[in-house]
Design an enzyme around this catalytic site. Structure first.
Site, short mmCIF file in Angstrom:
data_model
loop_
_atom_site.label_atom_id
_atom_site.label_comp_id
_atom_site.label_asym_id
_atom_site.label_seq_id
_atom_site.Cartn_x
_atom_site.Cartn_y
_atom_site.Cartn_z
CD GLU A 207 42.81 43.30 36.96
OE1 GLU A 207 41.84 43.75 35.95
OE2 GLU A 207 43.43 43.96 36.81
CG HIS A 208 45.97 41.16 34.04
ND1 HIS A 208 46.21 42.77 34.24
CD2 HIS A 208 44.72 40.97 33.68
CE1 HIS A 208 44.78 42.70 33.80
NE2 HIS A 208 44.28 41.69 33.04
CG ASP B 150 43.20 43.39 28.82
OD1 ASP B 150 43.35 42.90 29.45
OD2 ASP B 150 43.98 44.56 28.02
CG HIS C 41 43.71 49.75 31.49
ND1 HIS C 41 42.52 49.59 31.24
CD2 HIS C 41 44.48 48.94 31.53
CE1 HIS C 41 42.59 48.13 31.01
NE2 HIS C 41 43.34 48.01 30.76
CG HIS D 81 14.96 21.88 64.32
ND1 HIS D 81 15.08 22.76 64.84
CD2 HIS D 81 15.95 21.76 63.01
CE1 HIS D 81 15.47 23.77 63.80
NE2 HIS D 81 15.68 23.66 63.16
CD GLN E 204 47.39 46.32 33.10
OE1 GLN E 204 46.03 46.68 34.21
NE2 GLN E 204 47.35 45.42 32.54
#
Length: 421
Positions: free
Chosen positions: A317-318, A353, A252, A412, A249
């Protein structure tokens, strides 16, 4: 109770006023100057004159010849897994038709007409993202799928492996433009690029800000920040595996965040030691080390209930769950907020991934509290329909007219009453 064995810095979506203004200026220039602006920004940011904005069929064919045949085969196999999962997702979505008396109600599931898939190409050629974005769009039935992806600063061309991945995944048009200008072009159109209905895909802070400013004119998936993983582990977990996933991770981006939450002090210390051992011979250590030292965290909690509570509040996220295999089924449904969950140490986040099937384009910075990741439904609209018989219209008209008059909306009411005669 939570004890920080290692504390990292907090992150948030970049709210830099300079970025906001820069992106606004870029969008305005693309709107007014079209292709000329795209060429200007290519020269300014990538250092190359952009002769052909659209990648030619010949360039795509050449890319197939250039890349390693083994990589091409693995891309094709990963694509099949991603496509198959998207097909199964779509099969869960059904049209609805309900008839009662003189009333027919329902909804139809309709793909958007066009979508732009933004594939980053800055630090790494993320051809996996090409598969993750285009494959579900294709399965959804999107008629026109375009890809926008930056050129390499070294070659002045789109990475050939990315081109092959985009072609395999079903991109109909590929354009050599990245950054905020690429998002603007997909939103507003230029002489070379017709605008789209939806823009999806991750990117840097300029890309994210451009998506934010274009939202409304087009749909987007969500606004994503740097990547993150939260690992919940007990004494049964392997510190070497956890350290490997942390560094996967961390490499990245220097802003990526890796968090371990455990109820075992020995594991916490062993993981911290193992991270630094692995950094010694890691090719991407320059980025990974800074990410871990600046933003990495190790938290010690009293028990798994505290770990689960922290994970649900953080909404990562993960989310990796590395606990005794006999406990996974008992606790997995206690986790409520995550982009994707990986159960057991065999279920590596990196499998998600690239190739296992579920999408890797996921919400960050707590957004999983209210949204999941990109999926086939991102490209589908659920649109209701209704049809009334004359008898049903006459029956419903008095109620609707009364409700409308109560709100002061007389036209209406009259529109209802004319059907009640």
């Amino acid at each position: 109770m939570i004890e920080y064995i290692k504390k990292g810095r907090e992150r948030e979506l970049d709210k830099n006023n300079t970025i906001e203004k820069d992106v606004r200026d870029i969008i305005d220039r693309v709107k007014s100057e079209g292709d000329e602006a795209l060429r200007y920004f290519s020269k300014k940011y990538d250092g190359h004159d952009l002769d052909d904005i659209r990648v030619s069929k010949e360039d795509i064919e050449l890319a197939y010849e250039i890349i390693d045949p083994e990589i091409k085969e693995k891309i094709a196999r990963a694509h099949e897994n991603i496509k198959d999962f998207a097909i199964r997702q779509k099969e869960c979505m059904h049209s609805l038709k309900h008839e009662e008396g003189g009333k027919l109600l329902g909804h139809s599931i309709i793909p958007v007409n066009s979508a732009a898939c933004y594939v980053p190409g800055g630090s790494y050629p993320l051809y996996s993202t090409a598969l993750m974005l285009c494959a579900p769009a294709k399965v959804a039935g999107v008629e026109r799928i375009i890809a926008i992806t930056p050129i390499s600063k070294d070659t002045g061309k789109v990475n050939p492996t990315t081109l092959v991945a985009l072609d395999i995944a079903g991109a109909d048009e590929i354009y050599s433009v990245g950054g905020a200008q690429g998002i603007a072009a997909a939103c507003y159109g230029t002489e070379s690029i017709n605008p789209v209905d939806v823009i999806v895909g991750p990117g840097n802070s300029y890309v994210t800000e451009a998506k934010r400013q274009c939202y409304g004119k087009v749909g987007i998936d969500f606004l994503a920040g740097p990547s993150e993983v939260l690992i919940v582990a007990d004494s049964s977990a392997n510190p070497e595996i956890i350290a490997a996933d942390i560094l996967a991770q961390a490499e990245h981006d220097v802003y990526a965040k890796s968090i371990l939450v455990t109820n075992d002090r020995s594991l916490a210390n062993a993981v911290n030691d193992e991270v630094y051992i692995r950094l010694e011979d890691l090719a991407t250590a320059l980025i990974a080390r800074k990410s871990w030292e600046e933003y990495g965290e190790i938290l010690l909690v009293d028990d798994m209930d505290d770990a689960i509570a922290f994970a649900n509040e953080y909404a990562p996220e993960h989310l990796e769950v590395m606990v005794d295999e006999n406990r996974i089924d008992d606790i997995k449904d206690s986790f409520k907020n995550y982009g994707a969950i990986f159960l057991g140490e065999n279920s590596a986040e990196v499998f998600g991934d690239y190739a296992s099937g579920p999408n890797h384009t996921l919400p960050t910075l707590g957004a999983s509290r209210y949204t999941g990741g990109l999926w086939v439904g991102t490209f589908l609209k659920v649109c209701s329909f209704q049809r009334m018989s004359r008898e049903e219209a006459k029956r419903m008209a008095p109620d609707v007219a009364a409700l409308a008059r109560g709100e002061g909306l007389i036209a209406h009411a009259k529109a209802a009453e004319i059907r009640g005669k």
